[in-house]
Motif scaffolding. Structure first.
Motif, PDB file in Angstrom:
ATOM      1  N   SER A  17       2.336  30.800  37.732  1.00  0.00           N
ATOM      2  CA  SER A  17       2.325  29.628  36.930  1.00  0.00           C
ATOM      3  C   SER A  17       2.938  29.937  35.272  1.00  0.00           C
ATOM      4  N   ASP A  18       2.900  31.043  34.938  1.00  0.00           N
ATOM      5  CA  ASP A  18       3.530  31.417  33.512  1.00  0.00           C
ATOM      6  C   ASP A  18       5.030  30.945  33.396  1.00  0.00           C
ATOM      7  N   LEU A  19       5.650  30.659  34.523  1.00  0.00           N
ATOM      8  CA  LEU A  19       7.006  29.891  34.282  1.00  0.00           C
ATOM      9  C   LEU A  19       6.866  28.777  33.182  1.00  0.00           C
ATOM     10  N   ALA A  20       5.662  28.277  33.054  1.00  0.00           N
ATOM     11  CA  ALA A  20       5.312  27.146  32.179  1.00  0.00           C
ATOM     12  C   ALA A  20       5.849  27.708  30.775  1.00  0.00           C
ATOM     13  N   ILE A  76       8.758  21.619  27.974  1.00  0.00           N
ATOM     14  CA  ILE A  76       7.386  21.232  27.532  1.00  0.00           C
ATOM     15  C   ILE A  76       7.430  21.955  25.958  1.00  0.00           C
ATOM     16  N   ALA A  77       6.776  21.130  25.200  1.00  0.00           N
ATOM     17  CA  ALA A  77       6.547  21.119  23.751  1.00  0.00           C
ATOM     18  C   ALA A  77       6.304  22.562  23.227  1.00  0.00           C
ATOM     19  N   ASP A  78       6.575  22.834  22.021  1.00  0.00           N
ATOM     20  CA  ASP A  78       6.049  24.114  21.594  1.00  0.00           C
ATOM     21  C   ASP A  78       4.483  24.241  21.407  1.00  0.00           C
ATOM     22  N   ASN A  79       4.067  25.344  21.586  1.00  0.00           N
ATOM     23  CA  ASN A  79       2.718  25.748  21.650  1.00  0.00           C
ATOM     24  C   ASN A  79       1.943  24.665  22.579  1.00  0.00           C
ATOM     25  N   ALA A  80       2.479  24.134  23.604  1.00  0.00           N
ATOM     26  CA  ALA A  80       1.560  23.071  24.581  1.00  0.00           C
ATOM     27  C   ALA A  80       1.548  23.695  25.911  1.00  0.00           C
ATOM     28  N   VAL A  81       1.491  25.072  26.014  1.00  0.00           N
ATOM     29  CA  VAL A  81       1.163  26.006  27.341  1.00  0.00           C
ATOM     30  C   VAL A  81      -0.184  26.616  26.872  1.00  0.00           C
ATOM     31  N   VAL A  82      -1.182  26.215  27.889  1.00  0.00           N
ATOM     32  CA  VAL A  82      -2.563  27.044  27.719  1.00  0.00           C
ATOM     33  C   VAL A  82      -2.572  27.739  29.001  1.00  0.00           C
ATOM     34  N   SER A  83      -2.882  29.010  28.682  1.00  0.00           N
ATOM     35  CA  SER A  83      -3.411  29.865  29.889  1.00  0.00           C
ATOM     36  C   SER A  83      -4.796  29.844  30.150  1.00  0.00           C
ATOM     37  N   LEU A  84      -5.136  29.897  31.539  1.00  0.00           N
ATOM     38  CA  LEU A  84      -6.819  29.878  31.629  1.00  0.00           C
ATOM     39  C   LEU A  84      -7.235  31.442  32.122  1.00  0.00           C
ATOM     40  N   GLY A  85      -6.311  32.527  31.802  1.00  0.00           N
ATOM     41  CA  GLY A  85      -6.446  33.754  32.226  1.00  0.00           C
ATOM     42  C   GLY A  85      -6.728  33.555  33.875  1.00  0.00           C
ATOM     43  N   MET A  86      -7.255  35.026  34.176  1.00  0.00           N
ATOM     44  CA  MET A  86      -7.422  35.526  35.577  1.00  0.00           C
ATOM     45  C   MET A  86      -8.741  34.951  35.960  1.00  0.00           C
ATOM     46  N   ASP A  95      -1.953  29.584  40.266  1.00  0.00           N
ATOM     47  CA  ASP A  95      -1.699  30.735  41.326  1.00  0.00           C
ATOM     48  C   ASP A  95      -2.712  31.054  42.288  1.00  0.00           C
ATOM     49  N   VAL A  96      -2.120  30.949  43.550  1.00  0.00           N
ATOM     50  CA  VAL A  96      -3.027  31.317  44.837  1.00  0.00           C
ATOM     51  C   VAL A  96      -1.944  32.220  45.182  1.00  0.00           C
ATOM     52  N   PRO A  97      -2.630  33.083  46.390  1.00  0.00           N
ATOM     53  CA  PRO A  97      -2.195  34.101  46.789  1.00  0.00           C
ATOM     54  C   PRO A  97      -0.732  34.009  47.387  1.00  0.00           C
ATOM     55  N   ALA A  98       0.569  34.453  46.870  1.00  0.00           N
ATOM     56  CA  ALA A  98       1.648  34.515  47.261  1.00  0.00           C
ATOM     57  C   ALA A  98       2.268  32.968  47.137  1.00  0.00           C
ATOM     58  N   HIS A  99       1.864  32.086  46.206  1.00  0.00           N
ATOM     59  CA  HIS A  99       1.968  30.744  46.002  1.00  0.00           C
ATOM     60  C   HIS A  99       1.641  30.087  44.876  1.00  0.00           C
ATOM     61  N   CYS A 100       1.981  28.951  44.594  1.00  0.00           N
ATOM     62  CA  CYS A 100       1.751  28.254  43.428  1.00  0.00           C
ATOM     63  C   CYS A 100       1.577  26.739  43.790  1.00  0.00           C
ATOM     64  N   PHE A 101       0.440  26.003  43.510  1.00  0.00           N
ATOM     65  CA  PHE A 101       0.600  24.366  43.803  1.00  0.00           C
ATOM     66  C   PHE A 101      -0.399  23.848  42.559  1.00  0.00           C
ATOM     67  N   LEU A 102      -0.245  22.561  42.467  1.00  0.00           N
ATOM     68  CA  LEU A 102      -0.480  21.913  41.411  1.00  0.00           C
ATOM     69  C   LEU A 102      -1.978  21.219  41.796  1.00  0.00           C
ATOM     70  N   LEU A 103      -2.945  21.681  40.848  1.00  0.00           N
ATOM     71  CA  LEU A 103      -4.266  20.864  41.135  1.00  0.00           C
ATOM     72  C   LEU A 103      -4.190  19.426  40.577  1.00  0.00           C
ATOM     73  N   ILE A 151      -8.208  30.571  43.718  1.00  0.00           N
ATOM     74  CA  ILE A 151      -7.314  30.213  42.399  1.00  0.00           C
ATOM     75  C   ILE A 151      -7.500  31.635  41.660  1.00  0.00           C
ATOM     76  N   LEU A 152      -6.284  32.120  41.705  1.00  0.00           N
ATOM     77  CA  LEU A 152      -6.289  33.653  40.908  1.00  0.00           C
ATOM     78  C   LEU A 152      -6.166  33.420  39.379  1.00  0.00           C
ATOM     79  N   ALA A 153      -5.383  32.472  39.057  1.00  0.00           N
ATOM     80  CA  ALA A 153      -4.962  32.156  37.708  1.00  0.00           C
ATOM     81  C   ALA A 153      -4.380  30.676  37.561  1.00  0.00           C
ATOM     82  N   GLY A 154      -4.304  30.463  36.206  1.00  0.00           N
ATOM     83  CA  GLY A 154      -3.625  28.966  35.973  1.00  0.00           C
ATOM     84  C   GLY A 154      -2.947  28.614  34.672  1.00  0.00           C
ATOM     85  N   HIS A 155      -2.291  27.891  34.680  1.00  0.00           N
ATOM     86  CA  HIS A 155      -1.840  27.345  33.213  1.00  0.00           C
ATOM     87  C   HIS A 155      -1.862  25.764  33.220  1.00  0.00           C
TER      88      HIS A 155
END
Length: 494
Positions: A163-166, A234-244, A264-272, A305-309
């Motif tokens: 998800s850090d592709l954001a 995505i705008a500057d400073n507009a990405v927030v990480s929720l950590g692990m 981020d879920v195991p071996a995949h990524c989807f949108l909540l 849910i392992l991590a998220g942005h």
């Protein structure tokens, strides 16, 4: 398949921010259409992929903590709405065709939702381009000591993004889907042999960099015109990480405040895109061909849910294209008659500090390869770079070798020009996506450029405006050196 979520110690404490759970963008009911269970499709993940992905997710969490991107909302679960849905802001479902590109689809889907919510425009952005930026634009850590013969990944290989592709897409703009359409796994497989210089593109240490470049910068993969149309970001400073391992309440608070979570879920990524607390389920937009929203349990052992942005803003859809993107790819370059090829793979280290030099790519001349370090200036219109004096690997970002400044043409993005110096003497530099004319005057009998060589008719390209310039005489007192060039002189008829 049961997957155990694992914790990671981050390098810095997360910043707590107050949660806003009163967003007018959220709905108190799930979509009226069919919502499918997560198990509607067979689980094709491999354990090796799960382990590799978890390693990448952990590294991203540590990096986010170092850069101060982790901000965990302070939440009072009793104040959260019981049911929230952001389904009405979602663009149509899209299928990644089992290429392992879930992170690109999830991040792009979040961008499209924000454009619809903020600007009222329904977009279909290019996942193919997003993957290309993430793969070809990456620079392996420890490049100078790496045993690999290449410095980045390839879009052709399995994509274990997160998800850090954001964060990358907050610095690198992408175009719409029509400019660089998504290629299925079968189309990617057929494209590789259609680009002979790509070779077999094996995901191995000894695969040459030039094979990756041939594929990544093929017009059949990413057309150059797509780079000229890259202005969604995505705008500057507009990405927030929720950590692990963000808590359920943390994820709910972000969704209730009107933001999708790129999970981020195991071996995949989807949108909540929603949740139902009484049923303990997430509402998910996925890219595996379901063509409908799916339900995933809060406690589903296969999909923790392992991590998220999440993102909070995007640049206006009417903004100008990002000029940094215009530099990426192959350029023919003429340095005072010394012709070669400049391959630009990135204009920034997307995981480093903005505004600092990085390894841009390589200069090829007379069968040799030289590292090129530098950065863009003037909002991307200028690239300031150094070509190394040695064929050895140079630490990324080191201003070593001959210094250059090149400037894009405002009205002709396939051309650029600039200047350099050597031993205190200035010389002109021209760059073009098209083949460059070779010098038409044989000066082998004498050394250097003399004042009388200006006499004649020149084809002139000044910042994209084309014309001709005729010189009828020369004066001996004029120094016989090149001035700073404002445009590539294509040819001369004496």
């Amino acid at each position: 398949m049961t997957v155990q979520a694992m914790d990671v110690r981050v390098a810095a404490p997360a910043e707590e921010v107050a949660a806003d759970t009163t967003s007018p963008h959220a709905s108190a009911s799930w979509p009226c259409g069919e919502v499918l269970p997560v198990g509607v499709l067979p689980d094709q993940r491999r354990r090796s992929d799960i382990a590799e992905h978890l390693t990448v997710v952990r590294a991203a969490a540590r990096r986010d903590a170092r850069h101060g991107l982790v901000r965990v909302p302070r939440v009072r679960p009793d104040r959260l709405p019981p049911v929230v849905s952001l389904a009405r802001w979602q663009t149509p479902f899209r299928f990644q065709n089992f290429r392992g590109t879930g992170s690109a689809f999830a991040v792009v889907a979040a961008m499209e939702a924000e454009y619809l919510r903020r600007y009222g425009v329904a977009l279909h952005l290019s996942e193919q381009y997003a993957i290309h930026v993430a793969q070809a634009g990456e620079l392996y850590p420890g490049y100078t000591t790496s045993p690999k013969r290449h410095e980045n990944n390839s879009s052709y290989w399995s994509f274990h993004g997160t998800s850090d592709l954001a964060s990358t897409l907050s610095r690198a703009a992408i175009p719409d889907e029509q400019s660089a359409r998504y290629l299925s796994r079968a189309e990617m497989t057929l494209l590789r042999p259609a680009v002979p210089a790509a070779g077999d593109l094996a995901d191995a240490d000894d695969t040459p960099q030039e094979n990756l470049d041939a594929f990544e910068f093929s017009e059949r993969h990413i057309p150059t015109h797509a780079r000229h149309r890259a202005h969604y970001r995505i705008a500057d400073n507009a990405v927030v990480s929720l950590g692990m391992n963000p808590s359920i309440a943390t994820l709910q608070s972000v969704i209730a405040s009107g933001h999708e979570v790129i999970a981020d879920v195991p071996a995949h990524c989807f949108l909540l895109v929603g949740y139902d607390r009484p049923r303990r389920e997430w509402l998910v937009k996925d890219s595996r061909g379901q063509n409908a929203f799916i339900r995933v349990g809060f406690d589903d052992p296969d999909w923790p849910i392992l991590a998220g942005h999440y993102l909070t803003a995007v640049v206006a859809p009417t903004c100008e294209p990002q000029l940094d993107a215009w530099w990426i790819g192959r350029w023919n370059i003429d340095i005072d008659g010394r012709c070669g090829e400049l391959v630009v793979r990135r204009t920034a280290d997307y995981r480093g500090t903005p505004g600092t030099p990085t390894k841009l790519g390589n200069f090829y001349c007379d069968g040799w390869r030289y590292d090129v370090n530098g950065l863009t200036e003037d909002d991307g219109r200028t690239v300031h770079f150094w070509i190394a004096d040695t064929t050895d690997r140079i630490p990324a970002g080191t201003p070593s070798g001959q210094e250059f400044h090149a400037h894009l043409f405002s009205w002709d993005p396939r051309n650029a020009a600039g200047h350099t110096t050597r031993d205190g003497v200035p010389f002109g530099v021209t760059l073009s996506r098209n083949p460059l004319d070779r010098p038409s005057v044989d000066r082998t009998a004498r050394a250097g450029f003399e004042a009388r060589d200006w006499v004649g008719t020149w084809a002139l390209n000044h910042d994209g405006f084309r014309g001709s310039w005729r010189s009828t005489r020369w004066i001996r007192c004029v120094p016989a050196t090149h001035p700073r060039v404002v445009g590539p002189c294509r040819s001369r008829d004496r």
